[in-house]
Design an enzyme around this catalytic site. Structure first.
Site, PDB file in Angstrom:
ATOM      1  N   ASP A  30      37.302  41.770  42.201  1.00 44.53           N
ATOM      2  CA  ASP A  30      36.711  40.436  42.300  1.00 44.53           C
ATOM      3  C   ASP A  30      36.587  40.045  43.777  1.00 44.53           C
ATOM      4  O   ASP A  30      37.483  40.303  44.577  1.00 44.53           O
ATOM      5  CB  ASP A  30      37.576  39.415  41.543  1.00 44.53           C
ATOM      6  CG  ASP A  30      36.833  38.121  41.276  1.00 44.53           C
ATOM      7  OD1 ASP A  30      36.498  37.858  40.104  1.00 44.53           O
ATOM      8  OD2 ASP A  30      36.575  37.359  42.233  1.00 44.53           O
ATOM      9  N   ILE A  31      35.460  39.396  44.122  1.00 44.90           N
ATOM     10  CA  ILE A  31      35.201  39.042  45.518  1.00 44.90           C
ATOM     11  C   ILE A  31      36.125  37.920  46.008  1.00 44.90           C
ATOM     12  O   ILE A  31      36.346  37.785  47.216  1.00 44.90           O
ATOM     13  CB  ILE A  31      33.706  38.659  45.695  1.00 44.90           C
ATOM     14  CG1 ILE A  31      33.247  38.831  47.130  1.00 44.90           C
ATOM     15  CG2 ILE A  31      33.434  37.249  45.188  1.00 44.90           C
ATOM     16  CD1 ILE A  31      31.744  38.748  47.317  1.00 44.90           C
ATOM     17  N   GLY A  91      34.869  28.007  31.869  1.00 47.63           N
ATOM     18  CA  GLY A  91      34.992  28.541  33.226  1.00 47.63           C
ATOM     19  C   GLY A  91      34.101  29.725  33.523  1.00 47.63           C
ATOM     20  O   GLY A  91      34.198  30.307  34.607  1.00 47.63           O
ATOM     21  N   HIS A  98      32.392  39.821  31.053  1.00 53.44           N
ATOM     22  CA  HIS A  98      33.418  40.509  31.848  1.00 53.44           C
ATOM     23  C   HIS A  98      34.802  40.076  31.409  1.00 53.44           C
ATOM     24  O   HIS A  98      35.023  38.944  31.009  1.00 53.44           O
ATOM     25  CB  HIS A  98      33.250  40.229  33.346  1.00 53.44           C
ATOM     26  CG  HIS A  98      33.080  38.774  33.691  1.00 53.44           C
ATOM     27  ND1 HIS A  98      31.890  38.109  33.498  1.00 53.44           N
ATOM     28  CD2 HIS A  98      33.943  37.866  34.191  1.00 53.44           C
ATOM     29  CE1 HIS A  98      32.031  36.857  33.870  1.00 53.44           C
ATOM     30  NE2 HIS A  98      33.272  36.662  34.282  1.00 53.44           N
ATOM     31  N   HIS A 100      38.526  39.600  33.112  1.00 46.79           N
ATOM     32  CA  HIS A 100      39.304  39.532  34.344  1.00 46.79           C
ATOM     33  C   HIS A 100      40.653  40.188  34.058  1.00 46.79           C
ATOM     34  O   HIS A 100      41.349  39.777  33.117  1.00 46.79           O
ATOM     35  CB  HIS A 100      39.614  38.080  34.734  1.00 46.79           C
ATOM     36  CG  HIS A 100      38.435  37.223  35.036  1.00 46.79           C
ATOM     37  ND1 HIS A 100      38.082  36.868  36.322  1.00 46.79           N
ATOM     38  CD2 HIS A 100      37.540  36.611  34.219  1.00 46.79           C
ATOM     39  CE1 HIS A 100      37.018  36.068  36.276  1.00 46.79           C
ATOM     40  NE2 HIS A 100      36.675  35.900  35.017  1.00 46.79           N
TER      41      HIS A 100
HETATM   42  P1  5GP Z   1      33.686  33.847  35.565  1.00 43.12           P
HETATM   43  O1  5GP Z   1      33.832  32.537  36.315  1.00 43.12           O
HETATM   44  O2  5GP Z   1      32.256  34.019  35.096  1.00 43.12           O
HETATM   45  O3  5GP Z   1      34.682  34.049  34.453  1.00 43.12           O
HETATM   46  O4  5GP Z   1      34.013  34.987  36.611  1.00 43.12           O
HETATM   47  C1  5GP Z   1      33.096  35.415  37.569  1.00 43.12           C
HETATM   48  C2  5GP Z   1      33.879  36.116  38.637  1.00 43.12           C
HETATM   49  O5  5GP Z   1      32.966  36.827  39.436  1.00 43.12           O
HETATM   50  C3  5GP Z   1      34.640  35.167  39.571  1.00 43.12           C
HETATM   51  O6  5GP Z   1      36.030  35.483  39.533  1.00 43.12           O
HETATM   52  C4  5GP Z   1      34.024  35.436  40.946  1.00 43.12           C
HETATM   53  O7  5GP Z   1      34.964  35.403  42.005  1.00 43.12           O
HETATM   54  C5  5GP Z   1      33.407  36.811  40.767  1.00 43.12           C
HETATM   55  N1  5GP Z   1      32.239  37.050  41.603  1.00 43.12           N
HETATM   56  C6  5GP Z   1      31.212  36.190  41.839  1.00 43.12           C
HETATM   57  N2  5GP Z   1      30.296  36.763  42.630  1.00 43.12           N
HETATM   58  C7  5GP Z   1      30.765  38.020  42.924  1.00 43.12           C
HETATM   59  C8  5GP Z   1      30.259  39.094  43.728  1.00 43.12           C
HETATM   60  O8  5GP Z   1      29.174  39.038  44.316  1.00 43.12           O
HETATM   61  N3  5GP Z   1      31.015  40.225  43.779  1.00 43.12           N
HETATM   62  C9  5GP Z   1      32.221  40.327  43.133  1.00 43.12           C
HETATM   63  N4  5GP Z   1      32.888  41.473  43.276  1.00 43.12           N
HETATM   64  N5  5GP Z   1      32.719  39.329  42.369  1.00 43.12           N
HETATM   65  C10 5GP Z   1      32.000  38.184  42.270  1.00 43.12           C
END
Ligand code: 5GP
Ligand code: ZN
Length: 112
Positions: A30-31, A91, A98, A100
């Site tokens: 994760d970034i 969230g 995906h 986490h």
């Molecule tokens: P969500 O909020 O949809 O459950 O999780 C999305 C995740 O993607 C977040 O934890 C966010 O930090 C990660 N993320 C967003 N943009 C990027 C990116 O460009 N590269 C990577 N590796 N992770 C990302």
């Protein structure tokens, strides 16, 4: 899908730090990590969210969870959290399914 960030990570047009890859799964760091281990596991096929998985996708969801456990094991983690946010209100910000995998620190319950 060209407008999907994780599809762009899959096609290489957005760089990522690979953790694992096979024919159906990709895992990457994760970034913006929320724990010492924060790995995202995605299907190579675009499915927006868990709610859109079909019965035929059940082995894929199982494979993603099993791979998360394998990555945790490789990192010596016995306690960790596997999270799938389904929908904005829960969230979810990237609409390509995906998990986490979070580990390496204590977690509270219930989550915020
Ligand atoms: P969500 O909020 O949809 O459950 O999780 C999305 C995740 O993607 C977040 O934890 C966010 O930090 C990660 N993320 C967003 N943009 C990027 C990116 O460009 N590269 C990577 N590796 N992770 C990302
Ligand atoms: Zn996608």
């Amino acid at each position: 899908m060209s407008d999907c960030l994780f599809c762009r990570i899959l096609d290489g047009s957005v760089p990522s730090k690979k953790v694992y890859e096979d024919e159906t799964i990709y895992a990457f760091e994760d970034i913006a990590p929320k724990a010492p281990t924060h790995v995202l596991l995605i299907p190579k096929k675009h499915v927006a969210q868990l709610a859109d998985m079909s019965p035929e996708d059940e082995p894929l969801v199982g494979a993603l969870a099993a791979r998360a456990a394998a990555i945790a094991r490789e990192r010596g983690l016995s306690d960790y959290r596997l999270v799938a946010n389904n929908g904005e209100g829960a969230g979810q910000s990237v609409f390509h399914f995906h998990f986490h995998l979070l580990g390496g620190r204590p977690f509270r319950w219930p989550p915020g």
